[in-house]
Design a protein around this motif. Structure first.
Motif, PDB file in Angstrom:
ATOM      1  N   GLN A 325       5.719  15.070  -2.705  1.00 24.13           N
ATOM      2  CA  GLN A 325       5.884  13.731  -3.291  1.00 24.13           C
ATOM      3  C   GLN A 325       4.795  12.771  -2.764  1.00 24.13           C
ATOM      4  OE1 GLN A 325       9.868  12.436  -2.371  1.00 24.13           O
ATOM      5  NE2 GLN A 325       9.423  10.385  -3.115  1.00 24.13           N
ATOM      6  N   ASN A 326       4.539  12.856  -1.475  1.00 30.15           N
ATOM      7  CA  ASN A 326       3.498  11.994  -0.900  1.00 30.15           C
ATOM      8  C   ASN A 326       2.111  12.438  -1.334  1.00 30.15           C
ATOM      9  OD1 ASN A 326       4.259   9.660   0.866  1.00 30.15           O
ATOM     10  ND2 ASN A 326       5.688  11.205   1.609  1.00 30.15           N
ATOM     11  N   ALA A 327       1.907  13.763  -1.450  1.00 33.94           N
ATOM     12  CA  ALA A 327       0.601  14.262  -1.906  1.00 33.94           C
ATOM     13  C   ALA A 327       0.301  13.722  -3.309  1.00 33.94           C
ATOM     14  CB  ALA A 327       0.595  15.787  -1.900  1.00 33.94           C
ATOM     15  N   ILE A 328       1.319  13.727  -4.166  1.00 38.12           N
ATOM     16  CA  ILE A 328       1.151  13.226  -5.541  1.00 38.12           C
ATOM     17  C   ILE A 328       0.811  11.730  -5.501  1.00 38.12           C
ATOM     18  CG2 ILE A 328       2.400  12.734  -7.711  1.00 38.12           C
ATOM     19  CD1 ILE A 328       3.989  15.394  -7.132  1.00 38.12           C
ATOM     20  N   ARG A 329       1.548  10.989  -4.680  1.00 36.59           N
ATOM     21  CA  ARG A 329       1.311   9.535  -4.579  1.00 36.59           C
ATOM     22  C   ARG A 329      -0.121   9.250  -4.090  1.00 36.59           C
ATOM     23  NH1 ARG A 329       0.847   6.530  -0.469  1.00 36.59           N
ATOM     24  NH2 ARG A 329       1.726   8.055   0.966  1.00 36.59           N
ATOM     25  N   ILE A 330      -0.562   9.984  -3.091  1.00 35.98           N
ATOM     26  CA  ILE A 330      -1.900   9.748  -2.518  1.00 35.98           C
ATOM     27  C   ILE A 330      -2.974   9.961  -3.601  1.00 35.98           C
ATOM     28  CG2 ILE A 330      -3.587  10.678  -0.853  1.00 35.98           C
ATOM     29  CD1 ILE A 330      -0.971  11.311   0.931  1.00 35.98           C
ATOM     30  N   ILE A 331      -2.832  11.060  -4.355  1.00 32.91           N
ATOM     31  CA  ILE A 331      -3.806  11.324  -5.424  1.00 32.91           C
ATOM     32  C   ILE A 331      -3.723  10.226  -6.494  1.00 32.91           C
ATOM     33  CG2 ILE A 331      -4.419  12.918  -7.310  1.00 32.91           C
ATOM     34  CD1 ILE A 331      -5.283  13.940  -4.529  1.00 32.91           C
ATOM     35  N   ASP A 332      -2.533   9.766  -6.805  1.00 27.94           N
ATOM     36  CA  ASP A 332      -2.376   8.684  -7.794  1.00 27.94           C
ATOM     37  C   ASP A 332      -3.154   7.439  -7.357  1.00 27.94           C
ATOM     38  OD1 ASP A 332      -0.812  10.095  -9.445  1.00 27.94           O
ATOM     39  OD2 ASP A 332       1.093   9.121  -8.934  1.00 27.94           O
ATOM     40  N   TRP A 333      -3.044   7.094  -6.076  1.00 24.74           N
ATOM     41  CA  TRP A 333      -3.733   5.902  -5.582  1.00 24.74           C
ATOM     42  C   TRP A 333      -5.251   6.090  -5.647  1.00 24.74           C
ATOM     43  CZ3 TRP A 333      -1.151   3.166  -0.806  1.00 24.74           C
ATOM     44  CH2 TRP A 333       0.201   2.910  -1.102  1.00 24.74           C
ATOM     45  N   ILE A 334      -5.702   7.301  -5.329  1.00 17.53           N
ATOM     46  CA  ILE A 334      -7.155   7.572  -5.376  1.00 17.53           C
ATOM     47  C   ILE A 334      -7.636   7.451  -6.835  1.00 17.53           C
ATOM     48  CG2 ILE A 334      -8.904   9.394  -5.077  1.00 17.53           C
ATOM     49  CD1 ILE A 334      -7.168  10.364  -2.629  1.00 17.53           C
ATOM     50  N   LYS A 335      -6.849   7.999  -7.744  1.00 16.01           N
ATOM     51  CA  LYS A 335      -7.227   7.957  -9.177  1.00 16.01           C
ATOM     52  C   LYS A 335      -7.197   6.516  -9.689  1.00 16.01           C
ATOM     53  CE  LYS A 335      -7.826  12.347  -9.718  1.00 16.01           C
ATOM     54  NZ  LYS A 335      -9.184  12.791  -9.496  1.00 16.01           N
ATOM     55  N   GLU A 336      -6.249   5.743  -9.201  1.00 18.17           N
ATOM     56  CA  GLU A 336      -6.183   4.339  -9.629  1.00 18.17           C
ATOM     57  C   GLU A 336      -7.477   3.622  -9.228  1.00 18.17           C
ATOM     58  OE1 GLU A 336      -3.946   0.116  -8.731  1.00 18.17           O
ATOM     59  OE2 GLU A 336      -4.831   1.413  -7.230  1.00 18.17           O
ATOM     60  N   ALA A 337      -7.923   3.869  -7.976  1.00 24.05           N
ATOM     61  CA  ALA A 337      -9.159   3.226  -7.505  1.00 24.05           C
ATOM     62  C   ALA A 337     -10.337   3.676  -8.364  1.00 24.05           C
ATOM     63  CB  ALA A 337      -9.389   3.567  -6.036  1.00 24.05           C
ATOM     64  N   GLU A 338     -10.349   4.949  -8.735  1.00 26.48           N
ATOM     65  CA  GLU A 338     -11.440   5.474  -9.573  1.00 26.48           C
ATOM     66  C   GLU A 338     -11.413   4.824 -10.956  1.00 26.48           C
ATOM     67  OE1 GLU A 338     -11.225   9.621 -10.706  1.00 26.48           O
ATOM     68  OE2 GLU A 338     -13.392   9.846 -10.415  1.00 26.48           O
ATOM     69  N   SER A 339     -10.191   4.684 -11.491  1.00 24.38           N
ATOM     70  CA  SER A 339     -10.080   4.119 -12.847  1.00 24.38           C
ATOM     71  C   SER A 339     -10.508   2.648 -12.874  1.00 24.38           C
ATOM     72  CB  SER A 339      -8.649   4.264 -13.364  1.00 24.38           C
ATOM     73  OG  SER A 339      -7.823   3.345 -12.677  1.00 24.38           O
ATOM     74  N   LYS A 340     -10.467   1.986 -11.736  1.00 25.90           N
ATOM     75  CA  LYS A 340     -10.862   0.570 -11.692  1.00 25.90           C
ATOM     76  C   LYS A 340     -12.329   0.390 -11.298  1.00 25.90           C
ATOM     77  CE  LYS A 340      -6.373  -1.589 -11.066  1.00 25.90           C
ATOM     78  NZ  LYS A 340      -5.412  -2.206 -10.173  1.00 25.90           N
ATOM     79  N   GLY A 341     -13.043   1.494 -11.118  1.00 24.77           N
ATOM     80  CA  GLY A 341     -14.484   1.371 -10.853  1.00 24.77           C
ATOM     81  C   GLY A 341     -14.960   1.994  -9.553  1.00 24.77           C
ATOM     82  N   LEU A 365     -10.915  -4.765  -4.866  1.00 25.59           N
ATOM     83  CA  LEU A 365      -9.917  -5.252  -3.904  1.00 25.59           C
ATOM     84  C   LEU A 365      -8.484  -5.176  -4.416  1.00 25.59           C
ATOM     85  CD1 LEU A 365     -11.798  -8.377  -2.504  1.00 25.59           C
ATOM     86  CD2 LEU A 365     -11.426  -6.169  -1.379  1.00 25.59           C
ATOM     87  N   ASP A 366      -8.319  -5.124  -5.741  1.00 25.34           N
ATOM     88  CA  ASP A 366      -6.942  -5.140  -6.246  1.00 25.34           C
ATOM     89  C   ASP A 366      -6.325  -3.743  -6.332  1.00 25.34           C
ATOM     90  OD1 ASP A 366      -8.449  -4.180  -8.306  1.00 25.34           O
ATOM     91  OD2 ASP A 366      -7.480  -5.379  -9.868  1.00 25.34           O
ATOM     92  N   CYS A 367      -7.017  -2.732  -5.783  1.00 28.74           N
ATOM     93  CA  CYS A 367      -6.454  -1.367  -5.821  1.00 28.74           C
ATOM     94  C   CYS A 367      -5.421  -1.195  -4.710  1.00 28.74           C
ATOM     95  CB  CYS A 367      -7.549  -0.339  -5.588  1.00 28.74           C
ATOM     96  SG  CYS A 367      -8.770  -0.345  -6.861  1.00 28.74           S
ATOM     97  N   LYS A 368      -4.468  -0.296  -4.978  1.00 27.74           N
ATOM     98  CA  LYS A 368      -3.416  -0.021  -3.969  1.00 27.74           C
ATOM     99  C   LYS A 368      -4.033   0.421  -2.648  1.00 27.74           C
ATOM    100  CE  LYS A 368       0.437   1.248  -6.975  1.00 27.74           C
ATOM    101  NZ  LYS A 368       0.227   2.088  -8.154  1.00 27.74           N
ATOM    102  N   ILE A 369      -5.095   1.203  -2.709  1.00 23.98           N
ATOM    103  CA  ILE A 369      -5.685   1.742  -1.483  1.00 23.98           C
ATOM    104  C   ILE A 369      -6.321   0.627  -0.627  1.00 23.98           C
ATOM    105  CG2 ILE A 369      -7.988   2.336  -2.395  1.00 23.98           C
ATOM    106  CD1 ILE A 369      -7.772   4.994  -0.884  1.00 23.98           C
ATOM    107  N   MET A 370      -6.627  -0.513  -1.244  1.00 23.81           N
ATOM    108  CA  MET A 370      -7.157  -1.663  -0.493  1.00 23.81           C
ATOM    109  C   MET A 370      -6.033  -2.604  -0.044  1.00 23.81           C
ATOM    110  SD  MET A 370     -10.352  -2.234   0.243  1.00 23.81           S
ATOM    111  CE  MET A 370     -11.763  -1.131   0.134  1.00 23.81           C
ATOM    112  N   GLN A 371      -4.867  -2.473  -0.695  1.00 20.59           N
ATOM    113  CA  GLN A 371      -3.790  -3.438  -0.445  1.00 20.59           C
ATOM    114  C   GLN A 371      -2.667  -2.887   0.425  1.00 20.59           C
ATOM    115  OE1 GLN A 371      -2.926  -6.389  -2.846  1.00 20.59           O
ATOM    116  NE2 GLN A 371      -5.114  -6.524  -3.151  1.00 20.59           N
ATOM    117  N   ASN A 372      -2.295  -1.615   0.170  1.00 21.42           N
ATOM    118  CA  ASN A 372      -1.097  -1.060   0.819  1.00 21.42           C
ATOM    119  C   ASN A 372      -1.481  -0.024   1.871  1.00 21.42           C
ATOM    120  OD1 ASN A 372       0.245  -2.618  -1.059  1.00 21.42           O
ATOM    121  ND2 ASN A 372       0.465  -0.936  -2.500  1.00 21.42           N
TER     122      ASN A 372
END
Ligand code: NAP
Length: 472
Positions: A325-341, A365-372
């Motif tokens: 579950q955490n592995a999936i979440r971590i990849i999701d956050w990385i992909k979110e950052a990629e999708s935003k540039g 700065l608005d990506c989860k990996i920068m915020q959470n």
């Protein structure tokens, strides 16, 4: 394994399975304690606390020292279980066991130095005939709740000062990684801990953990875990002292005068050990524009060299994260950052719980990996123009546990030390640096209070003033 209630081994009809995060195999099982078990543990601790208070300091020191020796003696067994239940590599697990042994030995020395202070009563008009001091007394019963990631060491950060301060302990480890803590409990009893003064209860946070939090007989509640759980605990604890060691998304600043190789090394060890699942893992890296390219080149080269996989193999440098579950979440956050540039330079994929060590640059700065808090093996980089921008970005976080800066400019170092809002600022070192004696804890959502043996002893004590009037 059995749990421990008032020094006695106890089992239950319902058991909880413990899984190996690397391959999903069952590693062991532990009893599922209920709220009634917490009540019994606390009733026994009410008696145990008297035995603890009466123990002279040299006796407390002896128990702590013996525990350190026993941990060394059982190093292989506990290392093996940490590899299996946490997914740590052999080297990471072994160093956690040996460091914990040292922590107990250090606490045995601190136990001999517990004292109060004389008070200057005659400094107050009308108190010329008063003489006195304050002393430290045990709070009574310490409730301790620990997380999954560094379970042995973080239990020790609560148990060792609690013993030094003369308290009984009711300890609840994380449900995913309880086996090492039960072993520690057995060693504490073998080391001479009064039986009724020690309970190690296994079971779920929402029931067992919450019952410990809410009970008014617990006088200090020491919690290490996520900010979300910490918020609940602060709400439910009632009138008792609490210590909260919570999460973070630790920043590292690399200025143009930095020793780049050293900064890269700190980013790799801080970002990827225990697969990034450390509260002070390097997560956000702000690099001066003049050295951005060279830093990235060197970092990516080193990250690509990390051998990740089966944590039982000697050559493995990085193991899995705690569950899928955490592995999936971590990849999701990385992909979110990629999708935003953001641009992934290495990593970004997973196989079951094995997440590739990942470097992602130019992260908005608005990506989860920068915020959470990511709690996974990835570092997010941004280019900065100057120190002002770097400090401002470092402080753009709800957390404030530790930070690091690499610079050879003493003025920059001083400014960072003064202006970054964290419980510790490491200069020419990564934020993941911690010596177990130092005061350790967070600003903002990273927590309340400080651990580090001496500081935890103070928090686990009551101050009592004794005042004499010498006129008789
Ligand atoms: P977690 O989910 O908050 O759990 C921590 C502990 O709290 C576990 O024993 C859990 O039991 C228990 N718990 C859960 N709900 C509870 C409740 N309502 N009342 C009382 N206890 C409750 O944290 P985690 O995932 O194990 O650990 C990762 C987190 O810990 C990260 O955020 C990390 O930054 C933080 N951490 C902080 C430090 C520090 O020193 N500042 C050090 C290490 C880790 P169950 O396991 O049964 O749910």
């Amino acid at each position: 394994m059995e749990m421990i209630i008032g020094g006695k081994k106890v089992t239950k009809p319902k058991m909880i399975k413990v899984y190996n995060p690397f391959n999903g195999e069952i590693v062991g099982e532990v009893p599922e304690a209920e709220v009634s078990d917490v009540k019994v543990a606390i009733e026994l601790a009410e008696e145990g606390k008297k035995a603890m208070k009466e123990l002279p300091l040299h006796k407390r020191a002896e128990i702590l020292f013996n525990t350190g020796l026993l941990l060394e003696k059982n190093e292989h067994k506990i290392t093996d279980i940490l590899v299996k239940e946490v997914g740590k590599t052999v080297n990471e697990a072994k160093s956690e066991v040996l460091r914990t042994a040292d922590l107990f030995k250090y606490a045995s020395e601190e136990a001999k130095r517990i004292h109060g202070e004389t008070l200057p009563f005659s400094s107050v008009t009308g108190s010329e005939n008063k003489r006195g001091a304050y002393i430290l007394e045990p709070v009574g019963i310490v409730g301790a709740i620990t997380p999954f990631n560094v379970p042995l060491s973080l239990a020790a950060h609560k148990v060792a000062p609690a013993i030094a301060a003369g308290n009984a302990i009711v300890l609840k480890p994380a449900t995913q990684t309880p086996l090492n803590t039960l072993m520690l409990g057995e060693l504490l009893l073998e080391a001479g801990m009064p039986q009724k003064a020690l309970s190690v209860l296994t079971g779920h946070g929402s029931t067992v953990g919450n019952a410990i939090v809410e009970d008014p007989r617990i006088r200090f509640l020491s919690f290490t875990g996520s900010a979300e759980t910490g918020k609940n605990i602060a709400k439910n604890a009632g009138i008792k002292k609490i210590g909260l060691e919570l999460g973070s998304n630790a920043p590292l600043i690399v200025m143009d005068s930095a020793n780049i190789d050293k900064a890269v090394k700190a980013t790799v060890s801080g970002g990827f050990s225990v697969a990034g699942q450390i509260c002070i893992s390097v997560q956000r890296v702000f690099v001066h524009e003049k050295v951005y390219e060279i830093f990235i080149d060197k970092l990516v080269k080193k990250v690509k060299e990390i051998i990740f996989g089966d944590p039982t193999k000697e050559e493995t440098i990085m193991g899995p994260v705690i569950d899928e579950q955490n592995a999936i979440r971590i990849i999701d956050w990385i992909k979110e950052a990629e999708s935003k540039g953001g641009k992934i330079l290495t990593g970004g994929k997973r196989n079951y719980t094995l997440v590739e060590p990942t470097v992602i640059i130019d992260v908005p700065l608005d990506c989860k990996i920068m915020q959470n808090e990511l709690f996974g093996p990835a570092v997010a980089l941004r280019k900065v123009k100057n120190l002002d921008e770097a400090i401002n970005l470092a402080n753009q976080s709800v957390y404030g546990l530790q930070a690091g800066i690499f610079t050879k400019n003493i003025f920059e170092a001083f400014r960072a030390a003064q202006e970054i809002e964290t419980g510790g600022v490491m200069i020419n070192e990564g934020p993941r640096y911690r010596a177990d004696f130092m005061p350790y804890g967070g600003y903002k959502m990273s927590g309340i209070g400080r651990e580090g043996i001496r500081y935890a002893i103070e928090e686990m004590s009551e101050i009592k003033v004794i005042c004499f009037d010498i006129e008789g």
